[in-house]
Design an enzyme around this catalytic site. Structure first.
Site, short mmCIF file in Angstrom:
data_model
loop_
_atom_site.label_atom_id
_atom_site.label_comp_id
_atom_site.label_asym_id
_atom_site.label_seq_id
_atom_site.Cartn_x
_atom_site.Cartn_y
_atom_site.Cartn_z
N LYS A 56 -0.90 1.58 0.94
CA LYS A 56 -1.96 0.56 0.90
C LYS A 56 -3.32 1.21 1.12
CE LYS A 56 -0.81 -0.49 5.69
NZ LYS A 56 0.06 -1.30 6.55
N ARG A 154 1.89 -12.08 13.08
CA ARG A 154 0.97 -11.92 11.96
C ARG A 154 1.49 -12.65 10.72
NH1 ARG A 154 -0.79 -5.82 10.25
NH2 ARG A 154 1.33 -5.75 9.46
N HIS A 183 8.03 -6.14 11.69
CA HIS A 183 7.01 -5.11 11.95
C HIS A 183 6.67 -5.11 13.43
CE1 HIS A 183 3.90 -2.32 10.83
NE2 HIS A 183 2.92 -3.09 11.21
N ARG A 239 9.41 2.71 6.92
CA ARG A 239 8.15 2.55 6.19
C ARG A 239 7.11 3.49 6.81
NH1 ARG A 239 9.51 -2.89 7.73
NH2 ARG A 239 7.66 -2.83 9.07
N TYR A 283 -34.78 9.16 10.34
CA TYR A 283 -35.37 7.84 10.61
C TYR A 283 -35.48 7.57 12.11
CZ TYR A 283 -34.48 6.52 5.72
OH TYR A 283 -34.48 6.46 4.37
N CYS A 328 -28.24 8.92 7.78
CA CYS A 328 -28.84 8.11 6.71
C CYS A 328 -27.74 7.61 5.77
CB CYS A 328 -29.84 8.94 5.91
SG CYS A 328 -31.08 9.79 6.91
N ASP A 330 -27.15 8.47 2.70
CA ASP A 330 -26.57 9.52 1.85
C ASP A 330 -26.66 10.91 2.46
OD1 ASP A 330 -26.53 7.48 -0.27
OD2 ASP A 330 -28.70 7.82 -0.29
C1 LIG Z 1 0.88 -0.40 7.22
C2 LIG Z 1 2.28 -0.78 7.45
C3 LIG Z 1 3.26 0.20 7.70
C4 LIG Z 1 2.93 1.66 7.88
O1 LIG Z 1 2.37 1.85 9.17
P1 LIG Z 1 2.09 3.32 9.76
O2 LIG Z 1 1.76 3.07 11.18
O3 LIG Z 1 0.92 3.84 8.99
O4 LIG Z 1 3.30 4.13 9.53
C5 LIG Z 1 4.57 -0.22 7.78
N1 LIG Z 1 4.90 -1.53 7.66
C6 LIG Z 1 3.97 -2.49 7.44
C7 LIG Z 1 4.40 -3.91 7.35
C8 LIG Z 1 2.64 -2.16 7.35
O5 LIG Z 1 1.73 -3.12 7.15
#
Ligand SMILES: *Cc1c(COP(=O)(O)O)cnc(C)c1O
Length: 392
Positions: A56, A154, A183, A239, A283, A328, A330
């Protein structure tokens, strides 16, 4: 993605060289794809199950397509993204691996996902019905992963409702009940009991679904932190996001030796000047020279994702140089009194290594009051990404 093959293949981007002769860019990011491959192999060995490469946010700023290709070369089985647009980008690049959208997909776009063979996260009856209808329209089958909210609060069905939605998924025509997942909120805190409690809830949901004879082929829960700090949560698939990029999940849940950060962020010293005492710099003149000082300019700024924050440092000639004055849009200014050898055209490192010196993304995160995740995701799309080790 930048397709300038001259820049991509140029041996000028040698990480050990301080002067990238003929550098094509003002500031740029280098991604070591062999580090990605190395990290995926280590994740597979650690988890002893299938690995999903989490891509992502443009692969946490590293570039989703090249990172996905490297991860798949090294044996990742799945790609995970947050949005339909991200999944379609991978498909357009020719990747035919399984892809799961981990987050929300508007039901009005289910048909596009199903037509592209992309798996969806779902957690209520109305989503299952939308999947049935969309699959009918495109003449395909919807692949669904039931998301259970075991404590992140969530997304997902509450545990009590999970069996009901699982039955709906299993019974629906044109729906493949492909996965069950959750998660963790605090897997990166080994001392917290939270992940243990979430895992207990998830196991209970799984047991109910198994007792009903409905266990889907892919049960998954672990993010990077859990792969290392909760190995009992590996199930059928893990994951991996941050660990694949070679970055530590948290200060309390660090990667074991052997993982390598894939990303370096560099800039060319565009000007070096000697200023008299009492001169204001950048600045607002928040910095004023105290003596005769050498001040350098780097063509990188907050519009590139380099935060407008004092107490930044960069590496030049393998040593640290402080950023002085305001950042700044850039450009930034650096103080070079400690580096009499610094010259225009020299390479400065904002994240990464230079000789023996290191400036990790974790350090920048600490200076900016945030985490390494936000640092790398925040490197702006205008910064060219240069890929090393593609032949790997
Ligand atoms: C982003 C995400 C992950 C990966 O998380 P990390 O901490 O970067 O390994 C796994 N599962 C879900 C649902 C996520 O949103």
């Amino acid at each position: 993605m930048d397709k300038d093959s001259g820049a991509r293949n140029s041996s000028g981007f040698n990480t050990l060289s301080y002067t990238p002769n003929g550098a094509a860019y003002s500031n740029w990011v280098e991604i070591d794809l062999q580090a990605i491959e190395n990290n995926i192999r280590r994740l597979r060995a650690q988890a002893r199950t299938q690995v999903m490469a989490v891509l992502k946010a443009n692969g946490y700023g590293h570039g989703a397509v090249p990172v996905a290709q490297a991860a798949l070369r090294a044996g990742a089985a799945w790609c995970g993204v947050a949005r339909l647009e991200e999944a379609l980008e991978l498909r357009r690049a020719g990747l035919d691996c399984p892809i799961l959208i981990l987050g929300y997909t508007p039901t009005g776009r289910y048909a596009e996902a199903i037509a592209a063979g992309i798996s969806l996260a779902a957690w209520d009856d109305s989503q299952v019905q939308a999947a049935v209808q969309a699959a009918g329209r495109v003449g395909g089958a919807a692949r669904l992963h039931l998301k259970v909210d075991t404590g992140m609060s969530r997304l997902g069905t509450q545990p009590e409702g999970a069996l009901h939605v699982a039955r709906a998924m299993a019974a629906a025509p044109r729906v493949i009940f492909e996965g069950l997942f959750t998660h963790f909120a605090r897997a990166d805190e080994p001392a917290s009991a939270s992940a243990e409690q979430q895992l207990g809830q998830f196991r209970q949901v799984l047991a109910g679904i198994e007792a009903a004879g409905l266990r889907p082929p892919l049960v998954h829960a672990a993010n990077s932190a859990a792969i290392f700090c909760r190995p009992e949560a590996s199930f059928d698939l893990v994951r991996a996001g941050i660990a694949m990029y070679g970055l530590h999940p948290s200060p309390d849940c660090r990667l074991p030796p052997g993982f390598r950060p894939a990303l370096a962020w560099k800039a060319v010293l565009s000007q070096v000047k000697t200023l008299p005492p009492g001169r204001g710099v950048s600045y607002g003149h928040e910095y004023v020279t105290r003596a005769v000082e050498r001040i350098g300019t780097l063509p990188v700024g907050y519009a590139d994702g380099y935060r407008r924050q004092t107490s930044n440092q960069v590496l030049i000639h393998g040593a640290r140089a402080p950023v002085v004055g305001r950042v700044c849009m850039d450009q930034v200014l650096v103080q070079l009194d400690g580096l009499p050898e610094a010259r225009e055209g020299d390479e400065a490192v904002l994240i990464g290594r230079q000789g023996e010196a290191r400036l990790p993304a974790e350090e920048l995160g600490a200076r900016w009051g945030t985490v390494n995740y936000e640092v790398v995701c925040g490197i702006s799309p205008r910064v060219p990404r240069v890929y090393l080790g593609e032949e790997g």
